[in-house]
Scaffold this active site. Structure first.
Site, PDB file in Angstrom:
ATOM      1  N   GLY A  12       0.816  -1.218   0.000  1.00 22.89           N
ATOM      2  CA  GLY A  12       0.000   0.000   0.000  1.00 22.89           C
ATOM      3  C   GLY A  12       0.846   1.263   0.000  1.00 22.89           C
ATOM      4  O   GLY A  12       0.440   2.300   0.516  1.00 22.89           O
ATOM      5  N   ARG A  15       0.388   5.590  -1.941  1.00 22.48           N
ATOM      6  CA  ARG A  15      -0.081   6.906  -1.482  1.00 22.48           C
ATOM      7  C   ARG A  15      -0.248   6.897   0.044  1.00 22.48           C
ATOM      8  O   ARG A  15      -0.005   5.886   0.704  1.00 22.48           O
ATOM      9  CB  ARG A  15      -1.407   7.250  -2.154  1.00 22.48           C
ATOM     10  CG  ARG A  15      -2.534   6.357  -1.697  1.00 22.48           C
ATOM     11  CD  ARG A  15      -3.842   6.739  -2.312  1.00 22.48           C
ATOM     12  NE  ARG A  15      -4.937   6.232  -1.499  1.00 22.48           N
ATOM     13  CZ  ARG A  15      -6.213   6.295  -1.846  1.00 22.48           C
ATOM     14  NH1 ARG A  15      -6.540   6.824  -2.991  1.00 22.48           N
ATOM     15  NH2 ARG A  15      -7.145   5.832  -1.052  1.00 22.48           N
ATOM     16  N   ASN A  91       1.165  -2.411   5.339  1.00 23.01           N
ATOM     17  CA  ASN A  91       0.427  -1.154   5.497  1.00 23.01           C
ATOM     18  C   ASN A  91      -0.869  -1.111   4.683  1.00 23.01           C
ATOM     19  O   ASN A  91      -1.797  -0.378   5.052  1.00 23.01           O
ATOM     20  CB  ASN A  91       1.354   0.001   5.090  1.00 23.01           C
ATOM     21  CG  ASN A  91       0.604   1.281   4.797  1.00 23.01           C
ATOM     22  OD1 ASN A  91       0.222   2.017   5.708  1.00 23.01           O
ATOM     23  ND2 ASN A  91       0.358   1.557   3.509  1.00 23.01           N
ATOM     24  N   SER A 143      -4.736  -0.115  13.924  1.00 19.05           N
ATOM     25  CA  SER A 143      -5.480   1.149  14.065  1.00 19.05           C
ATOM     26  C   SER A 143      -6.005   1.223  15.487  1.00 19.05           C
ATOM     27  O   SER A 143      -6.261   0.192  16.127  1.00 19.05           O
ATOM     28  CB  SER A 143      -6.661   1.175  13.097  1.00 19.05           C
ATOM     29  OG  SER A 143      -7.551   2.218  13.454  1.00 19.05           O
ATOM     30  N   TYR A 156     -13.794  -3.475   9.678  1.00 17.09           N
ATOM     31  CA  TYR A 156     -12.469  -2.833   9.747  1.00 17.09           C
ATOM     32  C   TYR A 156     -11.831  -3.027  11.126  1.00 17.09           C
ATOM     33  O   TYR A 156     -10.667  -3.410  11.235  1.00 17.09           O
ATOM     34  CB  TYR A 156     -12.626  -1.343   9.421  1.00 17.09           C
ATOM     35  CG  TYR A 156     -11.339  -0.557   9.426  1.00 17.09           C
ATOM     36  CD1 TYR A 156     -10.430  -0.666   8.374  1.00 17.09           C
ATOM     37  CD2 TYR A 156     -11.034   0.316  10.467  1.00 17.09           C
ATOM     38  CE1 TYR A 156      -9.250   0.072   8.370  1.00 17.09           C
ATOM     39  CE2 TYR A 156      -9.862   1.055  10.461  1.00 17.09           C
ATOM     40  CZ  TYR A 156      -8.976   0.935   9.414  1.00 17.09           C
ATOM     41  OH  TYR A 156      -7.806   1.661   9.408  1.00 17.09           O
ATOM     42  N   SER A 157     -12.607  -2.789  12.196  1.00 18.55           N
ATOM     43  CA  SER A 157     -12.004  -2.903  13.528  1.00 18.55           C
ATOM     44  C   SER A 157     -11.663  -4.357  13.850  1.00 18.55           C
ATOM     45  O   SER A 157     -10.653  -4.619  14.505  1.00 18.55           O
ATOM     46  CB  SER A 157     -12.877  -2.258  14.598  1.00 18.55           C
ATOM     47  OG  SER A 157     -14.149  -2.817  14.572  1.00 18.55           O
ATOM     48  N   LYS A 160      -8.379  -5.000  12.195  1.00 19.42           N
ATOM     49  CA  LYS A 160      -7.257  -4.321  12.847  1.00 19.42           C
ATOM     50  C   LYS A 160      -6.967  -4.924  14.223  1.00 19.42           C
ATOM     51  O   LYS A 160      -5.817  -4.924  14.674  1.00 19.42           O
ATOM     52  CB  LYS A 160      -7.540  -2.818  12.948  1.00 19.42           C
ATOM     53  CG  LYS A 160      -7.584  -2.124  11.587  1.00 19.42           C
ATOM     54  CD  LYS A 160      -6.251  -2.270  10.849  1.00 19.42           C
ATOM     55  CE  LYS A 160      -6.226  -1.564   9.528  1.00 19.42           C
ATOM     56  NZ  LYS A 160      -4.929  -1.669   8.839  1.00 19.42           N
ATOM     57  N   ILE A 189      -5.536  10.051  11.142  1.00 17.24           N
ATOM     58  CA  ILE A 189      -4.427  10.649  10.396  1.00 17.24           C
ATOM     59  C   ILE A 189      -5.001  11.295   9.138  1.00 17.24           C
ATOM     60  O   ILE A 189      -5.877  10.711   8.490  1.00 17.24           O
ATOM     61  CB  ILE A 189      -3.398   9.556   9.989  1.00 17.24           C
ATOM     62  CG1 ILE A 189      -2.971   8.715  11.213  1.00 17.24           C
ATOM     63  CG2 ILE A 189      -2.190  10.153   9.275  1.00 17.24           C
ATOM     64  CD1 ILE A 189      -2.265   9.431  12.311  1.00 17.24           C
TER      65      ILE A 189
END
Ligand code: NAD
Length: 248
Positions: A12, A15, A91, A143, A156-157, A160, A189
């Protein structure tokens, strides 16, 4: 230079946080291989980094980290040319947010596959070489929501949080071979990923950050750099929060 002649892979890296991590690694003397599915931004990033830090030190490979054959083939190619891989930064990550009642199974699976299974696949094929060399650093980007959870981000959580368990287990497995495995848990971020947040959510978030501001890609990249270099040689299995105190 703290990483002179080190060979690194950053997934990743086209960017956002990943691109900044590549730059920090290059500044300290490492060679960087970007694995990303974003062909346009990946090529641009590698071109930009080559102009700034010299040809032969920044490369882009269009690799989908969920495709084990592709990952293995590319890692084998790098090992054939460079002889080793010293640093892997897992990442690459995606979000497909929704409340659980509206979350499709496909969106659940996709996020787990990229964020968690992708890290497993890349680590597995890199570790083989690191064990032979008796040396290596793996840094996994988790995260803060993997620790504290977040409404609308079950997939997502979970991915992570999974990264944290994965980091600790792998750290125990390979520490005796001098391979150190750690996680970095960024808070909020400023990147494309957080650009998507609406203004109300953003304002509410700010009130939860003791430091009173969103973090920068620099803040995360500096933490990764520390875990990639010899200053952290006796550190393994930790989760380093980069969150302006949000997790306190
Ligand atoms: P980003 O969307 O800007 O960059 C992610 C990169 O991953 C993109 O270039 C994308 O093309 C690549 N990618 C996606 N799927 C891929 C796949 N299957 N194979 C290879 N590459 C793939 O995101 P970012 O904000 O820079 O986030 C980077 C990491 O940091 C992610 O793991 C994210 O979950 C984590 N993170 C970000 C924040 C934040 O606030 N931005 C906070 C905590 C954690």
């Amino acid at each position: 230079m703290k990483l002179k002649d080190k060979i690194s892979i950053v997934t990743g890296g086209a960017r956002g946080i990943g691109a900044k991590i590549c730059e920090e690694l290059l500044k300290e003397g490492a060679t960087v291989y970007i694995f990303d599915v974003n062909d346009k931004e990946g090529k641009e990033a590698a071109g930009r980094l080559q102009s700034a830090y010299g040809n032969g030190r920044a490369y882009f490979f269009n690799v989908d980290i969920t495709d084990e054959n592709e990952v293995k083939k590319t890692i084998d190619e790098i090992v054939k040319v460079q002889g080793r891989i010293d640093i892997l930064v897992n990442n690459a990550g995606i979000t497909i947010d929704n409340l659980i009642m509206r979350m499709n199974l496909a969106d659940w699976k996709k996020v787990i596959e990229v964020n968690l299974t992708g890290a497993f696949i890349c680590s597995k094929h890199v570790v083989k070489n690191m064990i032979k060399k008796r040396s290596g650093k793996i840094i996994n980007i988790s995260s803060i929501v993997g620790v504290h959870g977040n409404a609308g981000q079950c997939n997502y959580s979970a991915s992570k949080a999974g990264i944290i368990g994965f980091t600790k287990s792998l750290a125990k497995e390979v520490a005796s071979r001098n391979i150190m495995v750690n996680a970095v848990a960024p808070g909020y971020i400023q990147t494309e990923m957080t650009h998507k947040l609406d203004e109300n959510v953003r304002r509410k978030l700010m009130s939860l950050i003791p430091a009173g501001k969103l973090g920068s890609v620099d803040d995360v990249a500096k933490a990764v750099l520390f875990l990639a270099g010899e200053d952290s040689d006796y550190i393994t299995g930790i989760v380093l929060n980069v969150d302006g105190g949000m997790g306190i």
